[in-house]
Structures are given as structure tokens and as C-alpha cells.
Design a protein around this motif. Structure first.
Motif, PDB file in Angstrom:
ATOM      1  N   TYR A 156       0.838  -1.201   0.000  1.00 51.99           N
ATOM      2  CA  TYR A 156       0.000   0.000   0.000  1.00 51.99           C
ATOM      3  C   TYR A 156       0.875   1.254   0.000  1.00 51.99           C
ATOM      4  CZ  TYR A 156      -4.002   2.999   1.007  1.00 51.99           C
ATOM      5  OH  TYR A 156      -4.986   3.964   0.930  1.00 51.99           O
ATOM      6  N   ASN A 160       1.202   4.067  -3.286  1.00 50.31           N
ATOM      7  CA  ASN A 160       0.960   5.498  -3.117  1.00 50.31           C
ATOM      8  C   ASN A 160       2.061   6.361  -3.722  1.00 50.31           C
ATOM      9  OD1 ASN A 160      -1.427   6.529  -1.141  1.00 50.31           O
ATOM     10  ND2 ASN A 160      -0.885   4.403  -0.696  1.00 50.31           N
ATOM     11  N   GLY A 164      -1.111   7.236  -6.004  1.00 52.39           N
ATOM     12  CA  GLY A 164      -1.919   7.768  -4.916  1.00 52.39           C
ATOM     13  C   GLY A 164      -3.207   8.426  -5.369  1.00 52.39           C
ATOM     14  N   ALA A 171      -5.368   8.325   0.160  1.00 53.78           N
ATOM     15  CA  ALA A 171      -4.003   8.323  -0.354  1.00 53.78           C
ATOM     16  C   ALA A 171      -3.042   8.868   0.698  1.00 53.78           C
ATOM     17  CB  ALA A 171      -3.919   9.157  -1.624  1.00 53.78           C
ATOM     18  N   GLN A 174      -0.094  13.124   1.509  1.00 51.23           N
ATOM     19  CA  GLN A 174      -0.807  14.363   1.216  1.00 51.23           C
ATOM     20  C   GLN A 174      -0.151  15.576   1.862  1.00 51.23           C
ATOM     21  OE1 GLN A 174      -3.523  14.497  -1.016  1.00 51.23           O
ATOM     22  NE2 GLN A 174      -2.596  12.478  -1.321  1.00 51.23           N
TER      23      GLN A 174
END
Length: 206
Positions: A156, A160, A164, A171, A174
């Protein structure tokens, strides 16, 4: 209360200490991998999202490892204490330790002369790292294999890096983009996965 204290101490001594040791190594050698000097918002977020994020994977994914052994699982489940309470205690323990680790990173960056929004970074980092750790925790609960949980969380994380945008509000990374408003989605996602993982393991007999 004394019973729960003994259960927690026993878990740390018998199964959790290697993961805590890895966590200490991650913190101890952090200065060799990242800089804590005069960081601004983007740089501070990068430290949290690309390095400190692994704290969540290390601390939350192995919480079901003792019960991978059928004999241990049968022994623990035969006790009067419900299994979900045992797992909840472990999650709370990991949450406290993870929060302290994140706070330590923030303090190190501030001590190094960092100029960033401390509250926004700390809040966002906690929620994001809890969410990433909850993925490994949940997959470990479903599969009864911590190794698969580690793999799921790392995959995962890797997805991203380039994809993402397809994960929308869930996501990662950020904060490096200057977006600090997604922390609530991470928090809700983490809470849902922690609760689901505890429920699944509490019901499971494999």
C-alpha cells in the motif's frame, strides 16, 4: 485492572519486545537517514511520511502474532477474559508507543530549528501512520499471518508513491503536497480497520 496489566506485560516480554527493539533502532539511526536541521513544511512532512511512517507497520502489524500458534491461541481463548479485550489492550499499547515516537520526531525537528506547523504535522502524522499500520493489522487479522500483513502495508505504501491519485481521500503523502485536511479520513479508516480486525480475531477459530 491487575489482570490486564499482567496480560500486557506478558505480551511485551514474550512476543512484542523484538518489534519494540526494531522501533528503537529506527529512531536511533534516524539521524543517519534523514535531516532534522531547519526543516520547513514540505521537508518535515517528508520525514514523517517517508520515514517515520514505518513505525505504524512495525508496531501494529504483529499484534496477533502470539495466536498464530494454535496452542497459544487455545490457551488464551480458554481464559475468562474475552479475546477482544486482550486485542484491544494491545492496540492501545501500540497507539501510545506510536504517538510517543511521532512526538519524538516532531520534537527533534523543532529542536533542529524547524519552521513548520507543529499541530497540523503532528495530527496528520498520527492519523496517517495509524492508518498505514491498521492496514497491516487488519490483513494480519484476516489471514492469521503477520508476514502477509507486513506485505500488504508495504505494498500500500509503495502503490501510493506513483498511484496515490487512485486512492483519493485515503491516499498517503498528502502533507508533502501541502494538504492537511485528509487527516479525518485516515483516522476514520484506521478506526474502522482496527475495530474490524479485533472483531474478526475475536470470532475466529483458525
Amino acid at each position: 485492572m491487575e489482570k490486564y496489566k499482567k496480560l500486557t506485560v506478558s505480551f511485551i516480554k514474550r512476543q512484542y519486545y523484538p518489534h519494540l527493539l526494531l522501533m528503537l533502532i529506527l529512531v536511533a539511526f534516524s539521524g543517519g537517514f534523514v535531516s532534522f536541521k531547519e526543516l520547513e513544511n514540505f521537508q518535515a512532512a517528508k520525514v514523517m511520511e517517508m520515514y517515520a511512517a514505518f513505525a505504524g507497520i512495525l508496531l501494529f502489524t504483529p499484534l496477533f502474532m502470539p495466536e498464530q500458534d494454535k496452542e497459544i491461541r487455545d490457551l488464551v481463548s480458554s481464559k475468562s477474559t474475552p479475546m477482544w479485550k486482550v486485542y484491544l489492550l494491545r492496540v492501545l499499547l501500540a497507539l501510545v508507543i506510536c504517538t510517543l515516537v511521532i512526538l519524538l520526531f516532531v520534537c527533534l525537528m523543532k529542536r533542529g530549528g524547524g519552521d513548520f506547523d507543529t499541530t497540523a504535522l503532528f495530527r496528520g502524522a498520527c492519523c496517517e501512520i495509524f492508518f498505514l499500520g491498521s492496514i497491516g493489522f487488519f490483513v494480519s487479522a484476516v489471514t492469521n499471518q503477520a508476514v502477509i500483513g507486513y506485505m500488504a502495508a508495504i505494498i500500500y505504501f509503495a502503490v501510493n508513491i506513483g498511484g496515490g491519485k487512485y486512492l483519493e481521500k485515503f491516499a498517503l503523502f498528502q502533507m508533502m503536497k501541502g494538504e492537511y485536511g485528509t487527516w479525518m479520513y485516515w483516522l476514520l479508516g484506521a478506526a474502522a480497520l482496527f475495530c474490524a480486525g479485533i472483531w474478526i480475531r475475536g470470532q475466529s477459530r483458525f
